[in-house]
Design a protein around this motif. Structure first.
Motif, mmCIF file in Angstrom:
data_model
loop_
_atom_site.group_PDB
_atom_site.id
_atom_site.type_symbol
_atom_site.label_atom_id
_atom_site.label_comp_id
_atom_site.label_asym_id
_atom_site.label_seq_id
_atom_site.Cartn_x
_atom_site.Cartn_y
_atom_site.Cartn_z
ATOM 1 N N SER A 345 -46.382 -58.746 5.572
ATOM 2 C CA SER A 345 -45.125 -58.281 6.172
ATOM 3 C C SER A 345 -45.319 -57.543 7.497
ATOM 4 C CB SER A 345 -44.365 -57.397 5.177
ATOM 5 O OG SER A 345 -43.912 -58.148 4.090
ATOM 6 N N PRO A 346 -46.280 -56.618 7.602
ATOM 7 C CA PRO A 346 -46.479 -55.955 8.904
ATOM 8 C C PRO A 346 -46.844 -56.929 10.021
ATOM 9 C CG PRO A 346 -47.596 -54.754 7.162
ATOM 10 C CD PRO A 346 -47.162 -56.040 6.569
ATOM 11 N N LEU A 347 -47.565 -58.000 9.682
ATOM 12 C CA LEU A 347 -47.937 -58.970 10.710
ATOM 13 C C LEU A 347 -46.711 -59.727 11.214
ATOM 14 C CD1 LEU A 347 -51.236 -60.387 9.190
ATOM 15 C CD2 LEU A 347 -50.962 -58.643 10.952
ATOM 16 N N VAL A 348 -45.840 -60.137 10.289
ATOM 17 C CA VAL A 348 -44.611 -60.822 10.704
ATOM 18 C C VAL A 348 -43.730 -59.866 11.506
ATOM 19 C CG1 VAL A 348 -42.519 -61.995 9.900
ATOM 20 C CG2 VAL A 348 -44.711 -62.399 8.748
ATOM 21 N N HIS A 349 -43.687 -58.605 11.067
ATOM 22 C CA HIS A 349 -42.905 -57.609 11.805
ATOM 23 C C HIS A 349 -43.437 -57.454 13.224
ATOM 24 C CE1 HIS A 349 -41.414 -53.610 12.989
ATOM 25 N NE2 HIS A 349 -40.408 -53.850 12.161
ATOM 26 N N GLY A 350 -44.757 -57.492 13.363
ATOM 27 C CA GLY A 350 -45.338 -57.384 14.691
ATOM 28 C C GLY A 350 -45.049 -58.585 15.572
ATOM 29 N N LEU A 351 -44.860 -59.740 14.957
ATOM 30 C CA LEU A 351 -44.580 -60.958 15.713
ATOM 31 C C LEU A 351 -43.137 -61.041 16.184
ATOM 32 C CD1 LEU A 351 -46.568 -63.534 13.538
ATOM 33 C CD2 LEU A 351 -47.061 -62.914 15.912
ATOM 34 N N VAL A 352 -42.184 -60.729 15.292
ATOM 35 C CA VAL A 352 -40.773 -60.935 15.648
ATOM 36 C C VAL A 352 -39.915 -59.692 15.485
ATOM 37 C CG1 VAL A 352 -40.830 -63.395 15.128
ATOM 38 C CG2 VAL A 352 -40.252 -61.775 13.304
ATOM 39 N N GLY A 353 -40.421 -58.633 14.832
ATOM 40 C CA GLY A 353 -39.657 -57.413 14.638
ATOM 41 C C GLY A 353 -38.679 -57.542 13.478
ATOM 42 N N PRO A 354 -37.773 -56.552 13.315
ATOM 43 C CA PRO A 354 -36.772 -56.600 12.242
ATOM 44 C C PRO A 354 -35.899 -57.844 12.349
ATOM 45 C CG PRO A 354 -36.832 -54.432 13.270
ATOM 46 C CD PRO A 354 -37.668 -55.335 14.123
ATOM 47 N N ALA A 355 -35.363 -58.283 11.225
ATOM 48 C CA ALA A 355 -34.621 -59.544 11.202
ATOM 49 C C ALA A 355 -33.246 -59.448 11.853
ATOM 50 C CB ALA A 355 -34.470 -60.027 9.753
ATOM 51 N N ALA A 356 -32.655 -58.258 11.865
ATOM 52 C CA ALA A 356 -31.308 -58.107 12.406
ATOM 53 C C ALA A 356 -31.253 -58.507 13.876
ATOM 54 C CB ALA A 356 -30.840 -56.658 12.242
ATOM 55 N N GLY A 357 -30.342 -59.415 14.202
ATOM 56 C CA GLY A 357 -30.128 -59.841 15.574
ATOM 57 C C GLY A 357 -31.112 -60.851 16.097
ATOM 58 N N LEU A 358 -32.055 -61.286 15.288
ATOM 59 C CA LEU A 358 -33.034 -62.274 15.740
ATOM 60 C C LEU A 358 -32.405 -63.665 15.837
ATOM 61 C CD1 LEU A 358 -36.314 -61.501 13.726
ATOM 62 C CD2 LEU A 358 -35.883 -61.068 16.158
ATOM 63 N N PRO A 359 -32.828 -64.499 16.780
ATOM 64 C CA PRO A 359 -32.419 -65.905 16.781
ATOM 65 C C PRO A 359 -32.912 -66.576 15.503
ATOM 66 C CG PRO A 359 -33.491 -65.305 18.850
ATOM 67 C CD PRO A 359 -33.700 -64.165 17.911
ATOM 68 N N PRO A 360 -32.222 -67.614 15.024
ATOM 69 C CA PRO A 360 -32.607 -68.266 13.760
ATOM 70 C C PRO A 360 -34.064 -68.700 13.711
ATOM 71 C CG PRO A 360 -30.488 -69.083 14.516
ATOM 72 C CD PRO A 360 -31.012 -68.212 15.605
ATOM 73 N N GLU A 361 -34.578 -69.219 14.857
ATOM 74 C CA GLU A 361 -35.948 -69.726 14.824
ATOM 75 C C GLU A 361 -36.968 -68.599 14.624
ATOM 76 O OE1 GLU A 361 -34.630 -69.414 19.172
ATOM 77 O OE2 GLU A 361 -33.835 -70.190 17.268
ATOM 78 N N GLU A 362 -36.665 -67.393 15.125
ATOM 79 C CA GLU A 362 -37.582 -66.267 14.917
ATOM 80 C C GLU A 362 -37.396 -65.666 13.520
ATOM 81 O OE1 GLU A 362 -37.737 -63.406 18.085
ATOM 82 O OE2 GLU A 362 -37.328 -64.924 19.616
ATOM 83 N N ALA A 363 -36.151 -65.572 13.068
ATOM 84 C CA ALA A 363 -35.887 -65.043 11.727
ATOM 85 C C ALA A 363 -36.489 -65.941 10.645
ATOM 86 C CB ALA A 363 -34.380 -64.911 11.508
ATOM 87 N N SER A 364 -36.715 -67.208 10.983
ATOM 88 C CA SER A 364 -37.263 -68.144 9.997
ATOM 89 C C SER A 364 -38.614 -67.700 9.467
ATOM 90 C CB SER A 364 -37.393 -69.542 10.622
ATOM 91 O OG SER A 364 -38.401 -69.561 11.626
ATOM 92 N N LEU A 365 -39.346 -66.903 10.259
ATOM 93 C CA LEU A 365 -40.664 -66.452 9.797
ATOM 94 C C LEU A 365 -40.550 -65.574 8.563
ATOM 95 C CD1 LEU A 365 -41.468 -67.616 12.580
ATOM 96 C CD2 LEU A 365 -43.004 -65.646 12.847
ATOM 97 N N TRP A 366 -39.502 -64.734 8.520
ATOM 98 C CA TRP A 366 -39.290 -63.890 7.338
ATOM 99 C C TRP A 366 -38.945 -64.742 6.115
ATOM 100 C CZ3 TRP A 366 -41.186 -59.321 7.258
ATOM 101 C CH2 TRP A 366 -41.203 -58.514 8.406
ATOM 102 N N TRP A 367 -38.074 -65.725 6.305
ATOM 103 C CA TRP A 367 -37.659 -66.557 5.165
ATOM 104 C C TRP A 367 -38.788 -67.476 4.723
ATOM 105 C CZ3 TRP A 367 -34.152 -63.810 3.470
ATOM 106 C CH2 TRP A 367 -33.172 -63.258 4.287
ATOM 107 N N ALA A 368 -39.605 -67.919 5.654
ATOM 108 C CA ALA A 368 -40.774 -68.731 5.280
ATOM 109 C C ALA A 368 -41.756 -67.911 4.451
ATOM 110 C CB ALA A 368 -41.463 -69.269 6.533
ATOM 111 N N LEU A 369 -41.912 -66.641 4.815
ATOM 112 C CA LEU A 369 -42.805 -65.766 4.050
ATOM 113 C C LEU A 369 -42.286 -65.582 2.626
ATOM 114 C CD1 LEU A 369 -45.188 -63.798 3.850
ATOM 115 C CD2 LEU A 369 -43.689 -62.008 4.791
ATOM 116 N N ALA A 370 -40.987 -65.341 2.484
ATOM 117 C CA ALA A 370 -40.402 -65.143 1.153
ATOM 118 C C ALA A 370 -40.527 -66.403 0.310
ATOM 119 C CB ALA A 370 -38.935 -64.734 1.286
ATOM 120 N N LEU A 371 -40.182 -67.541 0.874
ATOM 121 C CA LEU A 371 -40.242 -68.802 0.129
ATOM 122 C C LEU A 371 -41.680 -69.143 -0.254
ATOM 123 C CD1 LEU A 371 -37.658 -70.859 2.227
ATOM 124 C CD2 LEU A 371 -37.437 -70.306 -0.212
#
Length: 430
Positions: A345-371
């Motif tokens: 999680s800290p690595l993904v946070h470092g790459l794209v930051g918090p999910a709020a307000g992110l473009p879909p393609e960047e937010a996808s990293l969080w959902w890919a991690l969860a899935l």
């Protein structure tokens, strides 16, 4: 990596091989591996017992302990026998119909509660049901463990890794439902088809036993109606506490322990009665496993593995999302998905930051991690907490599930569900 890191990898690999080959008791192996980690200097007392990232996850241990006591007291009311007969009658006493019903119940309950609590409640019903119908319980228990991991993927509280991701990414309960529930519905349908191919077509229907079960009156199995009413209220309050965790911020482990304490008070049972159902071996196995994996985290091994997954990004979020999805599925099958997500999680946070307000393609990293982490937990017997609990219950009741028996089915389920998820991530976010 340092010498201590390499030694930690060697200890973990050796313990993993012993667990997989089942030459020794798995709890003894896990505790021995934990002791070896201390001996080689890969971890220390504070890191083992007090660190959230590298120590024993006491929230998981005490959540399990509290729910095991509640389940043990509930068993004394006869409610599991009632639910077993009721379920069989709703499914017309047909084996695969019963399996589908239990899969759906487990998946939905895992989304609303969490997957560990769900399997603790569903497994006793399954064992009684299979006993009544003279069916092998292992296929049903395997299907429920995997259904709990799939169903738990849909919500923030359904699977422990999701709670970690939500905290780091600033995601809400509704965010998880909107982004993950649609694919989970598809995956459940796919999984039911897999369940037929893997287990269902080999389940034999016994007309005589079916007729006998259909003639039963479920209510007659309730042996203590007064205690059942009191326990139903306590269980409802515990489940309400789980559902409102995001609002109250009361840890699920605290809620489970409070519920267990209330259950002991109202039941007035002797300690031997309810402590008999506590899976001590499972709790010790978890403790040892957390220490071993925490040692890898402490030595930077898992972080280095996680960085290798993300090193191919170079601004290409589509490749990054798919890499994280598949890489997380693989690594979560090898180590428990909870410490893996805590590291990733800290690595993904470092790459794209918090999910709020992110473009879909960047937010996808969080959902890919969860899935990837949630579904990858199905790959092996130690990939997710629910798997370990189910295997412990099965062994305690005389139906041991070997590491390889779980894994040979889990790898198929994980591979198929991840293959279904890859196009979803592409179509949904790109």
């Amino acid at each position: 990596m340092t010498l201590a890191a390499w030694l930690a990898v060697a200890v973990f690999a050796s313990a993993y091989i012993l667990i997989a080959t089942e030459k020794l008791n798995r709890a003894a192996v896990a505790l021995g591996g934990a002791a070896a980690m201390v001996a080689i200097g890969a971890t220390r007392g504070h890191a083992m017992f007090f660190s959230e990232e590298t120590g024993i996850d006491w929230n998981v241990i005490f959540l399990l302990f509290g729910m095991m006591i509640i389940v043990g007291i509930l068993k004394e009311t006869g409610v599991f026998e009632f639910l077993a007969i009721w379920s069989a009658q709703r499914a017309q006493a047909r084996p695969f119909r019963m399996m589908v019903m239990l899969i759906l119940i487990t998946a939905v309950a895992s989304a609303l509660l969490d997957n560990v609590t769900t399997v603790l409640l569903v497994a006793p019903v399954t064992l009684l049901l299979c006993d009544r119908m003279a069916l092998p319980p292992v296929p049903f228990l395997l299907a429920e463990a995997m259904a709990s991991n799939i169903g738990g993927t849909a919500t923030l509280i359904g699977d422990p890794p999701n709670i970690i991701i939500a905290s780091r990414a600033g995601l809400s309960f509704n965010d998880f439902v909107v982004n993950l529930a649609p694919i989970v519905v598809v995956l459940l349908a796919v999984f039911i088809g897999l369940a037929w191919l893997l287990w269902g077509r080999r389940l034999a229907h016994d007309p005589e036993r079916s007729s006998a079960v259909m003639a039963l009156t479920p209510r007659e199995t309730i042996t203590n109606a007064a205690l059942l009413r009191r326990m139903s209220l306590i269980l409802a309050l515990v489940l309400l506490g789980f559902v409102t965790h995001a609002v109250t911020h009361i840890e699920p482990s605290v809620i489970a322990l409070l519920g267990a304490g209330a259950a002991i008070l109202v039941s007035r049972l002797e300690p031997d009665t309810y402590l008999e159902d506590v899976e001590w071996e499972t709790l010790l196995f978890f403790a040892g496993l957390f220490v071993m994996v925490g040692s890898l985290v402490h030595q930077g091994v898992i972080e280095q593995l996680a960085r290798s997954v993300t090193s191919l990004i170079d601004g290409n979020y589509h490749v990054a999302a798919q890499g994280i999805l598949v890489g997380s599925a693989v690594l979560s099958g090898i180590v428990d998905n909870i410490p893996y997500v805590a590291t990733m999680s800290p690595l993904v946070h470092g790459l794209v930051g918090p999910a709020a307000g992110l473009p879909p393609e960047e937010a996808s990293l969080w959902w890919a991690l969860a899935l990837g982490a949630d579904l990858g937990g199905n790959a092996t017997a130690i990939g997710a907490s629910a798997n370990v609990v189910v295997c412990g219950i099965a062994k305690r009741n005389g139906h041991p599930i070997s590491f390889w028996e779980f894994t040979k089915y889990g790898l198929i389920v994980t591979a198929v569900t991840i293959l279904c998820t890859v196009p979803y991530v592409t179509l949904r976010y790109f």
